[in-house]
Design an enzyme around this catalytic site. Structure first.
Site, PDB file in Angstrom:
ATOM      1  N   PRO A   2       0.850  -1.194   0.000  1.00  0.00           N
ATOM      2  CA  PRO A   2       0.000   0.000   0.000  1.00  0.00           C
ATOM      3  C   PRO A   2       0.883   1.240   0.000  1.00  0.00           C
ATOM      4  O   PRO A   2       1.821   1.328   0.795  1.00  0.00           O
ATOM      5  CB  PRO A   2      -0.770  -0.111   1.330  1.00  0.00           C
ATOM      6  CG  PRO A   2       0.065  -0.987   2.202  1.00  0.00           C
ATOM      7  CD  PRO A   2       0.792  -1.923   1.278  1.00  0.00           C
TER       8      PRO A   2
ATOM      9  N   MET B 144       0.404   5.509  -0.285  1.00  0.00           N
ATOM     10  CA  MET B 144      -0.425   6.698  -0.464  1.00  0.00           C
ATOM     11  C   MET B 144       0.030   7.447  -1.700  1.00  0.00           C
ATOM     12  O   MET B 144       1.237   7.569  -1.944  1.00  0.00           O
ATOM     13  CB  MET B 144      -0.280   7.659   0.729  1.00  0.00           C
ATOM     14  CG  MET B 144      -0.795   7.141   2.054  1.00  0.00           C
ATOM     15  SD  MET B 144      -2.554   6.780   2.047  1.00  0.00           S
ATOM     16  CE  MET B 144      -3.226   8.421   1.934  1.00  0.00           C
TER      17      MET B 144
ATOM     18  N   CYS C 110       2.370   3.051   9.764  1.00  0.00           N
ATOM     19  CA  CYS C 110       2.593   4.381   9.190  1.00  0.00           C
ATOM     20  C   CYS C 110       2.933   5.381  10.289  1.00  0.00           C
ATOM     21  O   CYS C 110       2.173   5.549  11.234  1.00  0.00           O
ATOM     22  CB  CYS C 110       1.333   4.814   8.445  1.00  0.00           C
ATOM     23  SG  CYS C 110       1.603   6.338   7.574  1.00  0.00           S
TER      24      CYS C 110
ATOM     25  N   HIS D 175       7.188  -4.692   8.042  1.00  0.00           N
ATOM     26  CA  HIS D 175       8.158  -3.762   7.447  1.00  0.00           C
ATOM     27  C   HIS D 175       9.386  -3.833   8.358  1.00  0.00           C
ATOM     28  O   HIS D 175       9.332  -3.428   9.511  1.00  0.00           O
ATOM     29  CB  HIS D 175       7.568  -2.344   7.400  1.00  0.00           C
ATOM     30  CG  HIS D 175       8.472  -1.339   6.767  1.00  0.00           C
ATOM     31  ND1 HIS D 175       8.107  -0.034   6.556  1.00  0.00           N
ATOM     32  CD2 HIS D 175       9.744  -1.434   6.302  1.00  0.00           C
ATOM     33  CE1 HIS D 175       9.105   0.622   5.985  1.00  0.00           C
ATOM     34  NE2 HIS D 175      10.109  -0.201   5.834  1.00  0.00           N
TER      35      HIS D 175
ATOM     36  N   GLY E  37      12.853  -2.668   1.442  1.00  0.00           N
ATOM     37  CA  GLY E  37      14.135  -2.673   0.730  1.00  0.00           C
ATOM     38  C   GLY E  37      14.335  -3.827  -0.234  1.00  0.00           C
ATOM     39  O   GLY E  37      15.462  -4.083  -0.648  1.00  0.00           O
TER      40      GLY E  37
HETATM   41  C1  LIG Z   1       4.907   7.042  -1.258  1.00  0.00           C
HETATM   42  C2  LIG Z   1       4.703   5.993  -0.198  1.00  0.00           C
HETATM   43  C3  LIG Z   1       3.472   5.882   0.432  1.00  0.00           C
HETATM   44  C4  LIG Z   1       3.250   4.899   1.400  1.00  0.00           C
HETATM   45  N1  LIG Z   1       2.004   4.761   1.945  1.00  0.00           N
HETATM   46  C5  LIG Z   1       1.758   3.721   2.798  1.00  0.00           C
HETATM   47  C6  LIG Z   1       0.443   3.441   3.258  1.00  0.00           C
HETATM   48  O1  LIG Z   1      -0.539   4.097   2.889  1.00  0.00           O
HETATM   49  N2  LIG Z   1       0.283   2.409   4.132  1.00  0.00           N
HETATM   50  C7  LIG Z   1       1.327   1.627   4.551  1.00  0.00           C
HETATM   51  O2  LIG Z   1       1.138   0.698   5.327  1.00  0.00           O
HETATM   52  N3  LIG Z   1       2.571   1.867   4.117  1.00  0.00           N
HETATM   53  C8  LIG Z   1       2.791   2.878   3.243  1.00  0.00           C
HETATM   54  N4  LIG Z   1       4.060   3.061   2.742  1.00  0.00           N
HETATM   55  C9  LIG Z   1       5.135   2.129   3.139  1.00  0.00           C
HETATM   56  C10 LIG Z   1       5.209   0.959   2.150  1.00  0.00           C
HETATM   57  O3  LIG Z   1       4.013   0.205   2.168  1.00  0.00           O
HETATM   58  C11 LIG Z   1       6.389   0.038   2.511  1.00  0.00           C
HETATM   59  O4  LIG Z   1       6.162  -0.505   3.791  1.00  0.00           O
HETATM   60  C12 LIG Z   1       7.726   0.764   2.512  1.00  0.00           C
HETATM   61  O5  LIG Z   1       7.867   1.598   1.380  1.00  0.00           O
HETATM   62  C13 LIG Z   1       8.892  -0.234   2.579  1.00  0.00           C
HETATM   63  O6  LIG Z   1       8.862  -1.114   1.482  1.00  0.00           O
HETATM   64  P1  LIG Z   1       9.817  -0.888   0.173  1.00  0.00           P
HETATM   65  O7  LIG Z   1      11.216  -0.723   0.680  1.00  0.00           O
HETATM   66  O8  LIG Z   1       9.629  -2.103  -0.668  1.00  0.00           O
HETATM   67  O9  LIG Z   1       9.335   0.376  -0.488  1.00  0.00           O
HETATM   68  C14 LIG Z   1       4.302   4.031   1.771  1.00  0.00           C
HETATM   69  C15 LIG Z   1       5.538   4.138   1.125  1.00  0.00           C
HETATM   70  C16 LIG Z   1       5.739   5.097   0.144  1.00  0.00           C
HETATM   71  C17 LIG Z   1       7.085   5.163  -0.556  1.00  0.00           C
END
Ligand SMILES: Cc1cc2nc3c(=O)[nH]c(=O)nc-3n(C[C@H](O)[C@H](O)[C@H](O)COP(=O)(O)O)c2cc1C
Length: 334
Positions: A13, A15, A96, A167, A209
């Site tokens: 997810p 935003m 979050c 996470h 990551g």
């Molecule tokens: C632009 C953006 C918006 C995000 N919005 C949410 C959200 O609405 N809910 C949530 O649980 N995590 C949110 N996250 C966190 C991601 O779901 C994820 O946990 C985090 O980016 C780490 O994973 P990654 O390293 O694969 O990006 C957001 C991350 C980004 C970059």
């Protein structure tokens, strides 16, 4: 490799990113990867523009909705609404760290209140028959040792949580912005593996990551599922082998990126014509990185940025961007 619920791969997810347009693009690339909505707060769903917040296209399945909130009654009501709207899973945000979210004392702040999260999950479970899952952090502030997380998970598992998406970094609730909280606290993947080792009966998904399917495959030797966030936005085509590697080949996915664009242009033309969309921009935005790493990618991006967000832009802009990019890459390789 074929597995049922939970699917072994999901897109996180995010935003302002994982709206129906981005999810639709992803679904042209992978037929089975679980897709998440942006977080929807219970207040918005109960009192706001519900139809818009629940909007998705039938081919987006399997699709999970993520809720933000801390009131068990409101969460239960929203879980029932989500099921009625056809979502395949409802997820609670316990990760979050933004100030806006903390002031409602939900999101990552809930890591400090496992019994309350359990009450929320139990209420959601009682209100719907679809899986109820939780996305959380390793810890928050000084409450960040492994034992604290395991205790959190044990308490919430007893309430019937169907999957834990971790996470793999802690969040600092004071002093770091949400963006910094996604980069500065170090990744602790090993603690998520350890959780699965110690609680093999629970379904555990790792997040944070992970930037390639090779990495995802390595994690899948230790946990049930992998969630990918930013890497899917930065390079959506990275998922094009996901079905063959982690599920089974899906009928109907696009074979090339160009095909994704042609389908997106047809979809955009239809939506602009029947009034479901009033601008091309939101539909073009998730395509900006489609050619990441390929010759002509910068030209593609620049053309779309300059033309797709203009008032009155129509679907032809997407096809023109293809033509311009291909002409540029032919010149570059000549
Ligand atoms: C632009 C953006 C918006 C995000 N919005 C949410 C959200 O609405 N809910 C949530 O649980 N995590 C949110 N996250 C966190 C991601 O779901 C994820 O946990 C985090 O980016 C780490 O994973 P990654 O390293 O694969 O990006 C957001 C991350 C980004 C970059």
């Amino acid at each position: 490799m074929t597995r049922g619920f939970p699917p072994p791969l999901s897109v996180a997810p995010m935003m302002d990113r994982t709206d129906t347009h981005f999810r639709w693009v992803l679904r042209q690339i992978t037929g089975h990867t679980l897709l998440y909505t942006e977080m929807v707060t219970t207040g918005a769903l109960l009192r706001g523009p519900r139809d818009r917040l629940l909007e998705y296209e039938p081919e987006e399945h399997p699709i999970a909705i993520q809720l933000g909130g801390d009131d068990p009654g409101a969460l239960a009501e929203c879980a029932a609404i989500a099921e009625e709207a056809g979502f395949d899973e409802v997820n609670l945000n316990v990760g979050c760290p933004s100030n806006r979210v903390q002031s409602g004392s939900f999101g990552a702040a809930l890591m400090a209140r496992p019994a309350h999260v359990a009450t929320c999950v139990a209420a959601m479970r009682a209100a719907c028959a679809i899986p109820v899952t939780v996305k959380h952090r390793i810890g928050i502030d000084d409450m960040d040792d492994y034992e604290h997380m395991r205790r959190f998970v044990d308490i919430v598992a007893d309430a019937g949580c169907d999957r834990f998406t971790v996470h793999a970094r802690k969040a600092w609730l004071q002093g770091l912005s949400p963006k910094q909280n996604r980069t500065i606290p170090p990744l602790r993947h090993d603690e998520v593996w350890r959780l699965k080792r110690q609680r093999p009966q629970l379904s555990v998904e790792i997040n944070g990551g992970i930037t390639s399917l090779d990495e995802a495959a390595r994690h899948l030797r230790h946990v049930d599922a992998v969630m990918i966030g930013r890497a899917a936005w930065d390079d959506p085509w990275m998922l094009h082998d996901a079905d063959a590697r982690f599920f089974e080949p899906a009928a109907g996915t696009a074979v090339t990126r160009e095909e994704v664009v042609r389908r997106a242009a047809a979809r955009a033309a239809a939506r602009l014509a029947d009034g479901r969309s009033d601008r091309l921009g939101p539909m073009a935005r998730p395509l900006l990185n489609l050619f990441a790493g390929r010759p002509g990618a910068r030209r593609w991006r620049r053309f779309l940025s300059e033309h797709a967000f203009q008032p009155g832009a129509d679907a032809q802009v997407l096809l023109d961007a293809l033509t311009v990019m291909n002409a540029t890459s032919r010149r570059e390789s000549a």
